[in-house]
Write a protein that holds these residues in place. Structure first.
Motif, PDB file in Angstrom:
ATOM      1  N   THR A 150       0.813  36.060 -22.223  1.00 17.17           N
ATOM      2  CA  THR A 150       2.070  36.166 -21.477  1.00 17.17           C
ATOM      3  C   THR A 150       3.014  37.158 -22.150  1.00 17.17           C
ATOM      4  O   THR A 150       3.631  38.001 -21.486  1.00 17.17           O
ATOM      5  N   LEU A 151       3.119  37.077 -23.474  1.00 12.80           N
ATOM      6  CA  LEU A 151       3.992  37.999 -24.204  1.00 12.80           C
ATOM      7  C   LEU A 151       3.520  39.439 -24.083  1.00 12.80           C
ATOM      8  O   LEU A 151       4.323  40.366 -24.014  1.00 12.80           O
ATOM      9  N   SER A 152       2.206  39.634 -24.048  1.00 11.53           N
ATOM     10  CA  SER A 152       1.671  41.001 -23.967  1.00 11.53           C
ATOM     11  C   SER A 152       1.954  41.647 -22.616  1.00 11.53           C
ATOM     12  O   SER A 152       1.870  42.869 -22.479  1.00 11.53           O
ATOM     13  N   ASP A 153       2.298  40.834 -21.604  1.00 12.56           N
ATOM     14  CA  ASP A 153       2.633  41.396 -20.292  1.00 12.56           C
ATOM     15  C   ASP A 153       3.940  42.181 -20.318  1.00 12.56           C
ATOM     16  O   ASP A 153       4.177  43.034 -19.468  1.00 12.56           O
ATOM     17  N   PHE A 154       4.815  41.874 -21.292  1.00 14.70           N
ATOM     18  CA  PHE A 154       6.099  42.576 -21.405  1.00 14.70           C
ATOM     19  C   PHE A 154       5.924  43.736 -22.389  1.00 14.70           C
ATOM     20  O   PHE A 154       6.276  43.652 -23.559  1.00 14.70           O
ATOM     21  N   GLU A 155       5.374  44.830 -21.899  1.00 13.38           N
ATOM     22  CA  GLU A 155       4.917  45.911 -22.777  1.00 13.38           C
ATOM     23  C   GLU A 155       6.047  46.697 -23.428  1.00 13.38           C
ATOM     24  O   GLU A 155       5.833  47.377 -24.428  1.00 13.38           O
ATOM     25  N   LEU A 156       7.237  46.644 -22.868  1.00  9.88           N
ATOM     26  CA  LEU A 156       8.329  47.451 -23.423  1.00  9.88           C
ATOM     27  C   LEU A 156       9.082  46.748 -24.547  1.00  9.88           C
ATOM     28  O   LEU A 156       9.932  47.358 -25.194  1.00  9.88           O
ATOM     29  N   GLU A 161      19.059  32.531 -32.533  1.00 11.33           N
ATOM     30  CA  GLU A 161      18.531  31.768 -31.406  1.00 11.33           C
ATOM     31  C   GLU A 161      17.014  31.664 -31.539  1.00 11.33           C
ATOM     32  O   GLU A 161      16.331  32.673 -31.718  1.00 11.33           O
ATOM     33  N   ILE A 162      16.487  30.440 -31.438  1.00 15.19           N
ATOM     34  CA  ILE A 162      15.062  30.204 -31.632  1.00 15.19           C
ATOM     35  C   ILE A 162      14.523  29.404 -30.455  1.00 15.19           C
ATOM     36  O   ILE A 162      15.068  28.362 -30.101  1.00 15.19           O
ATOM     37  N   ILE A 163      13.444  29.902 -29.852  1.00 12.73           N
ATOM     38  CA  ILE A 163      12.762  29.200 -28.765  1.00 12.73           C
ATOM     39  C   ILE A 163      11.351  28.885 -29.228  1.00 12.73           C
ATOM     40  O   ILE A 163      10.600  29.777 -29.627  1.00 12.73           O
ATOM     41  N   ALA A 164      10.975  27.608 -29.185  1.00 13.63           N
ATOM     42  CA  ALA A 164       9.660  27.175 -29.663  1.00 13.63           C
ATOM     43  C   ALA A 164       8.913  26.418 -28.567  1.00 13.63           C
ATOM     44  O   ALA A 164       9.512  25.656 -27.814  1.00 13.63           O
ATOM     45  N   VAL A 165       7.596  26.640 -28.506  1.00 17.05           N
ATOM     46  CA  VAL A 165       6.736  25.913 -27.571  1.00 17.05           C
ATOM     47  C   VAL A 165       6.134  24.721 -28.304  1.00 17.05           C
ATOM     48  O   VAL A 165       5.553  24.871 -29.371  1.00 17.05           O
ATOM     49  N   ARG A 166       6.231  23.536 -27.701  1.00 13.02           N
ATOM     50  CA  ARG A 166       5.837  22.311 -28.394  1.00 13.02           C
ATOM     51  C   ARG A 166       4.359  21.937 -28.223  1.00 13.02           C
ATOM     52  O   ARG A 166       3.882  20.998 -28.847  1.00 13.02           O
ATOM     53  N   ASP A 167       3.599  22.645 -27.403  1.00 15.05           N
ATOM     54  CA  ASP A 167       2.253  22.210 -27.025  1.00 15.05           C
ATOM     55  C   ASP A 167       1.342  21.854 -28.199  1.00 15.05           C
ATOM     56  O   ASP A 167       0.621  20.861 -28.157  1.00 15.05           O
ATOM     57  N   GLU A 175       8.462  31.895 -17.321  1.00 13.01           N
ATOM     58  CA  GLU A 175       9.729  32.056 -16.598  1.00 13.01           C
ATOM     59  C   GLU A 175      10.928  32.018 -17.538  1.00 13.01           C
ATOM     60  O   GLU A 175      11.882  32.775 -17.368  1.00 13.01           O
ATOM     61  N   THR A 176      10.865  31.160 -18.557  1.00 14.58           N
ATOM     62  CA  THR A 176      11.979  31.085 -19.507  1.00 14.58           C
ATOM     63  C   THR A 176      12.126  32.389 -20.269  1.00 14.58           C
ATOM     64  O   THR A 176      13.243  32.917 -20.417  1.00 14.58           O
ATOM     65  N   ILE A 177      11.012  32.929 -20.763  1.00 12.98           N
ATOM     66  CA  ILE A 177      11.059  34.179 -21.514  1.00 12.98           C
ATOM     67  C   ILE A 177      11.448  35.335 -20.614  1.00 12.98           C
ATOM     68  O   ILE A 177      12.246  36.200 -20.999  1.00 12.98           O
ATOM     69  N   THR A 216      23.555  30.950 -19.225  1.00 14.63           N
ATOM     70  CA  THR A 216      22.617  29.921 -19.664  1.00 14.63           C
ATOM     71  C   THR A 216      21.354  29.972 -18.809  1.00 14.63           C
ATOM     72  O   THR A 216      21.422  30.053 -17.587  1.00 14.63           O
ATOM     73  N   ILE A 217      20.203  29.918 -19.450  1.00 17.15           N
ATOM     74  CA  ILE A 217      18.922  29.933 -18.751  1.00 17.15           C
ATOM     75  C   ILE A 217      18.488  28.499 -18.477  1.00 17.15           C
ATOM     76  O   ILE A 217      18.566  27.640 -19.348  1.00 17.15           O
ATOM     77  N   ILE A 218      18.052  28.242 -17.254  1.00 13.60           N
ATOM     78  CA  ILE A 218      17.578  26.925 -16.861  1.00 13.60           C
ATOM     79  C   ILE A 218      16.062  26.992 -16.754  1.00 13.60           C
ATOM     80  O   ILE A 218      15.522  27.795 -15.984  1.00 13.60           O
ATOM     81  N   THR A 219      15.363  26.177 -17.515  1.00 12.87           N
ATOM     82  CA  THR A 219      13.903  26.227 -17.500  1.00 12.87           C
ATOM     83  C   THR A 219      13.371  25.744 -16.150  1.00 12.87           C
ATOM     84  O   THR A 219      14.055  25.015 -15.425  1.00 12.87           O
TER      85      THR A 219
END
Length: 272
Positions: free
Chosen positions: A39-45, A124-130, A176-178, A252-255
């Motif tokens: 997913t991160l690699s899709d945002f190439e810029l 600001e830190i965003i973490a995935v809990r999976d 979507e959040t990112i 504010t971003i809403i997940t």
């Protein structure tokens, strides 16, 4: 749509991504690792800087990391500079080991040192809990959720990091959040009601009345519960809900899961 409008549309989508500096911490978990990094690699810029644990380097396909086209940070000097210059921090893979160490203040590798310093600098830190989540279907299927006391310990560690300002999301909310974070998009802000001024008022009276009304509005705002974090998740809703209204700061971003909850429960969102 003519060619000029097409070009303008493309530029509007590209500009928010250019020169964004994002720092990524990747520890050695496997749960949904491939999809999250892809997913991160899709945002190439995006300008990615990457810190990996030894475990991550051994279990995650090297080709996935190469697709990010980021710089690998391998020293504390580079790490300190990168943390300060990054717009925000992403932890797409957070293992039980790393979660526990950071919650307990243990700094024994670049991952734990970096996350701790980012917290201390109020980044600001965003973490995935999976990877550590006892409720994750993969962890359940592998039998890693059987011990309730251990699950409670992990939950408490998450609460500690949450109190430090780390925002936790699920992998289903990640893209979507990112994307929203990169583009700084959100729900449309509500329109403030205009103050009606009778025509008989003089210009001076109008100004005085507006000042009084604005003061009343500000005093009223202070009495309201306003959610101050930059990302609203489902878990945050009960803490900020007041009379069926959720009041957020602009931007504010809403997940996605939070949006579904708001829609399904007929809640109202106001941006202040």
């Amino acid at each position: 749509m003519n060619m000029e409008e097409i070009i303008k549309s493309i530029v509007r989508q590209i500009l928010p991504l250019i020169n964004k500096k994002i720092l990524i911490f990747i520890s050695g978990g496997k749960v949904n690792a491939e999809s999250l990094i892809s997913t991160l690699s899709d945002f190439e810029l995006i300008d990615y800087n990457i810190v990996m644990s030894e475990a991550a380097a051994s279990v995650i396909d090297k080709r996935l990391i190469e697709k990010l086209k980021g710089r690998i940070i391998d020293s504390q000097d580079k790490l300190n500079e990168t943390i300060r210059s990054s717009e925000f921090i992403l932890i797409p893979i957070l293992t039980r080991n790393t979660l526990s160490k950071v919650a307990l203040g243990i700094e024994d590798n670049l991952i734990t040192i970096g996350i701790a310093r980012a917290i201390m600098l109020s980044k600001e830190i965003i973490a995935v809990r999976d990877s550590y989540d006892s409720q994750n279907s993969i962890n359940i299927s592998e039998g890693f959720s059987s011990n309730l006391a251990y699950n409670s310990m992990l939950s408490n560690h998450e609460k500690i990091l949450d109190s430090f300002g780390v925002k936790f999301i699920d992998s289903s909310e990640f893209r979507e959040t990112i994307q929203d974070k990169f583009y700084k998009s959100s729900l449309q802000p509500f329109d403030k009601k205009k103050v009606d001024i009778p025509e008989r008022y003089t210009e001076s009276n109008k100004k005085e009345n507006i000042a009084r009304q604005n003061k009343l509005i500000e005093n009223k705002k202070e009495e309201r519960i306003i959610f101050n974090s930059s990302i609203l998740t489902v878990k945050d809703i009960n803490h900020t809900l007041e009379d069926g209204v959720i009041r957020l700061n602009k931007g504010t971003i809403i997940t996605p899961l939070a949006k579904d909850y708001i829609y399904n429960n007929n809640l109202r969102v106001e941006f202040c």
